[in-house]
Scaffold this motif. Structure first.
Motif, PDB file in Angstrom:
ATOM      1  N   VAL A   1       0.811  -1.224   0.000  1.00 49.64           N
ATOM      2  CA  VAL A   1       0.000   0.000   0.000  1.00 49.64           C
ATOM      3  C   VAL A   1       0.844   1.275   0.000  1.00 49.64           C
ATOM      4  N   ASP A   2       2.127   1.169   0.341  1.00 46.82           N
ATOM      5  CA  ASP A   2       2.978   2.351   0.403  1.00 46.82           C
ATOM      6  C   ASP A   2       3.611   2.725  -0.937  1.00 46.82           C
ATOM      7  N   SER A   3       3.496   1.853  -1.921  1.00 45.53           N
ATOM      8  CA  SER A   3       4.125   2.111  -3.215  1.00 45.53           C
ATOM      9  C   SER A   3       3.092   2.515  -4.256  1.00 45.53           C
ATOM     10  N   ILE A   4       3.545   3.346  -5.160  1.00 46.54           N
ATOM     11  CA  ILE A   4       2.719   3.706  -6.308  1.00 46.54           C
ATOM     12  C   ILE A   4       3.188   2.851  -7.472  1.00 46.54           C
ATOM     13  N   TRP A   5       2.339   1.964  -7.920  1.00 49.00           N
ATOM     14  CA  TRP A   5       2.668   1.076  -9.028  1.00 49.00           C
ATOM     15  C   TRP A   5       2.250   1.718 -10.333  1.00 49.00           C
ATOM     16  N   THR A   6       3.066   1.517 -11.338  1.00 46.04           N
ATOM     17  CA  THR A   6       2.826   2.076 -12.666  1.00 46.04           C
ATOM     18  C   THR A   6       2.804   0.956 -13.688  1.00 46.04           C
ATOM     19  N   LEU A   7       1.874   1.037 -14.610  1.00 44.33           N
ATOM     20  CA  LEU A   7       1.835   0.127 -15.749  1.00 44.33           C
ATOM     21  C   LEU A   7       2.714   0.733 -16.832  1.00 44.33           C
ATOM     22  N   VAL A   8       3.744   0.016 -17.235  1.00 43.46           N
ATOM     23  CA  VAL A   8       4.647   0.467 -18.286  1.00 43.46           C
ATOM     24  C   VAL A   8       4.345  -0.389 -19.516  1.00 43.46           C
ATOM     25  N   VAL A   9       3.878   0.240 -20.567  1.00 45.51           N
ATOM     26  CA  VAL A   9       3.490  -0.486 -21.775  1.00 45.51           C
ATOM     27  C   VAL A   9       4.607  -0.367 -22.800  1.00 45.51           C
ATOM     28  N   ARG A  10       5.048  -1.532 -23.284  1.00 45.58           N
ATOM     29  CA  ARG A  10       6.080  -1.587 -24.320  1.00 45.58           C
ATOM     30  C   ARG A  10       5.486  -2.159 -25.596  1.00 45.58           C
ATOM     31  N   ASP A  11       6.025  -1.736 -26.736  1.00 44.59           N
ATOM     32  CA  ASP A  11       5.610  -2.341 -27.999  1.00 44.59           C
ATOM     33  C   ASP A  11       6.561  -3.484 -28.347  1.00 44.59           C
ATOM     34  N   GLU A  12       6.363  -4.092 -29.517  1.00 42.16           N
ATOM     35  CA  GLU A  12       7.145  -5.269 -29.897  1.00 42.16           C
ATOM     36  C   GLU A  12       8.631  -4.976 -30.086  1.00 42.16           C
ATOM     37  N   THR A  13       8.995  -3.717 -30.247  1.00 42.95           N
ATOM     38  CA  THR A  13      10.411  -3.362 -30.393  1.00 42.95           C
ATOM     39  C   THR A  13      11.076  -3.105 -29.039  1.00 42.95           C
ATOM     40  N   GLY A  14      10.265  -3.098 -27.954  1.00 46.87           N
ATOM     41  CA  GLY A  14      10.795  -2.811 -26.629  1.00 46.87           C
ATOM     42  C   GLY A  14      10.663  -1.352 -26.239  1.00 46.87           C
ATOM     43  N   LEU A  15      10.152  -0.530 -27.145  1.00 41.55           N
ATOM     44  CA  LEU A  15       9.967   0.896 -26.889  1.00 41.55           C
ATOM     45  C   LEU A  15       8.814   1.113 -25.915  1.00 41.55           C
ATOM     46  N   THR A  16       9.036   1.909 -24.877  1.00 46.54           N
ATOM     47  CA  THR A  16       7.968   2.252 -23.938  1.00 46.54           C
ATOM     48  C   THR A  16       7.025   3.227 -24.628  1.00 46.54           C
ATOM     49  N   VAL A  17       5.729   2.864 -24.678  1.00 42.77           N
ATOM     50  CA  VAL A  17       4.742   3.691 -25.371  1.00 42.77           C
ATOM     51  C   VAL A  17       3.747   4.343 -24.422  1.00 42.77           C
ATOM     52  N   ALA A  18       3.748   3.916 -23.140  1.00 43.11           N
ATOM     53  CA  ALA A  18       2.844   4.538 -22.165  1.00 43.11           C
ATOM     54  C   ALA A  18       3.280   4.201 -20.751  1.00 43.11           C
ATOM     55  N   HIS A  19       3.021   5.142 -19.841  1.00 43.09           N
ATOM     56  CA  HIS A  19       3.166   4.941 -18.392  1.00 43.09           C
ATOM     57  C   HIS A  19       1.814   5.322 -17.793  1.00 43.09           C
ATOM     58  N   LEU A  20       1.189   4.382 -17.086  1.00 48.55           N
ATOM     59  CA  LEU A  20      -0.116   4.665 -16.506  1.00 48.55           C
ATOM     60  C   LEU A  20      -0.132   4.236 -15.037  1.00 48.55           C
ATOM     61  N   PRO A  21      -0.539   5.127 -14.121  1.00 51.56           N
ATOM     62  CA  PRO A  21      -0.663   4.710 -12.720  1.00 51.56           C
ATOM     63  C   PRO A  21      -1.685   3.589 -12.623  1.00 51.56           C
ATOM     64  N   LEU A  22      -1.340   2.510 -11.921  1.00 53.01           N
ATOM     65  CA  LEU A  22      -2.261   1.380 -11.821  1.00 53.01           C
ATOM     66  C   LEU A  22      -3.535   1.734 -11.078  1.00 53.01           C
ATOM     67  N   GLY A  23      -3.516   2.790 -10.283  1.00 56.03           N
ATOM     68  CA  GLY A  23      -4.734   3.234  -9.608  1.00 56.03           C
ATOM     69  C   GLY A  23      -5.853   3.546 -10.580  1.00 56.03           C
ATOM     70  N   LEU A  24      -5.515   3.898 -11.809  1.00 54.88           N
ATOM     71  CA  LEU A  24      -6.536   4.161 -12.830  1.00 54.88           C
ATOM     72  C   LEU A  24      -7.357   2.922 -13.128  1.00 54.88           C
ATOM     73  N   PHE A  25      -6.762   1.732 -12.919  1.00 54.87           N
ATOM     74  CA  PHE A  25      -7.416   0.482 -13.277  1.00 54.87           C
ATOM     75  C   PHE A  25      -7.959  -0.261 -12.066  1.00 54.87           C
ATOM     76  N   SER A  26      -7.624   0.189 -10.870  1.00 60.67           N
ATOM     77  CA  SER A  26      -8.013  -0.515  -9.649  1.00 60.67           C
ATOM     78  C   SER A  26      -9.519  -0.456  -9.455  1.00 60.67           C
ATOM     79  N   ARG A  27     -10.111  -1.598  -9.194  1.00 64.16           N
ATOM     80  CA  ARG A  27     -11.560  -1.644  -8.946  1.00 64.16           C
ATOM     81  C   ARG A  27     -11.897  -0.922  -7.650  1.00 64.16           C
ATOM     82  N   SER A  28     -11.026  -1.041  -6.653  1.00 67.59           N
ATOM     83  CA  SER A  28     -11.304  -0.390  -5.367  1.00 67.59           C
ATOM     84  C   SER A  28     -11.244   1.132  -5.493  1.00 67.59           C
ATOM     85  N   GLN A  29     -10.451   1.657  -6.398  1.00 63.72           N
ATOM     86  CA  GLN A  29     -10.374   3.106  -6.621  1.00 63.72           C
ATOM     87  C   GLN A  29     -11.589   3.644  -7.350  1.00 63.72           C
ATOM     88  N   ARG A  30     -12.280   2.771  -8.108  1.00 60.02           N
ATOM     89  CA  ARG A  30     -13.417   3.215  -8.912  1.00 60.02           C
ATOM     90  C   ARG A  30     -14.740   3.125  -8.175  1.00 60.02           C
TER      91      ARG A  30
END
Length: 80
Positions: free
Chosen positions: A50-79
């Motif tokens: 609970v003390d850490s902020i987790w981030t979703l790091v999205v990579r494409d097939e080349t390994g390039l990072t294409v997005a950083h999204l706080p996982l709180g955006l997807f958490s059911r408990s946050q919604r």
């Protein structure tokens, strides 16, 4: 033509890498298709660390990072 996207999770101290990924037409479709799984991961990580902020790091097939999204955006408990 499908592209492959990988969803890593990171809290600044550790990274859990996705070695399988998903195929999708674009990033928007990949996020939409993966939303249920991402929600479960977000809830589990927040319950375990609970003390850490987790981030979703999205990579494409080349390994390039294409997005950083706080996982709180997807958490059911946050919604609620």
């Amino acid at each position: 033509m499908f592209r492959r996207f990988y969803f890593d999770v990171d809290n600044g101290r550790e990274t859990v890498r996705d070695d399988e990924g998903v195929e999708a037409d674009d990033l928007e479709q990949a996020l939409s298709d993966a939303r249920a799984v991402i929600g479960e991961i977000a809830d589990e990580l927040q319950a375990l660390d609970v003390d850490s902020i987790w981030t979703l790091v999205v990579r494409d097939e080349t390994g390039l990072t294409v997005a950083h999204l706080p996982l709180g955006l997807f958490s059911r408990s946050q919604r609620k």
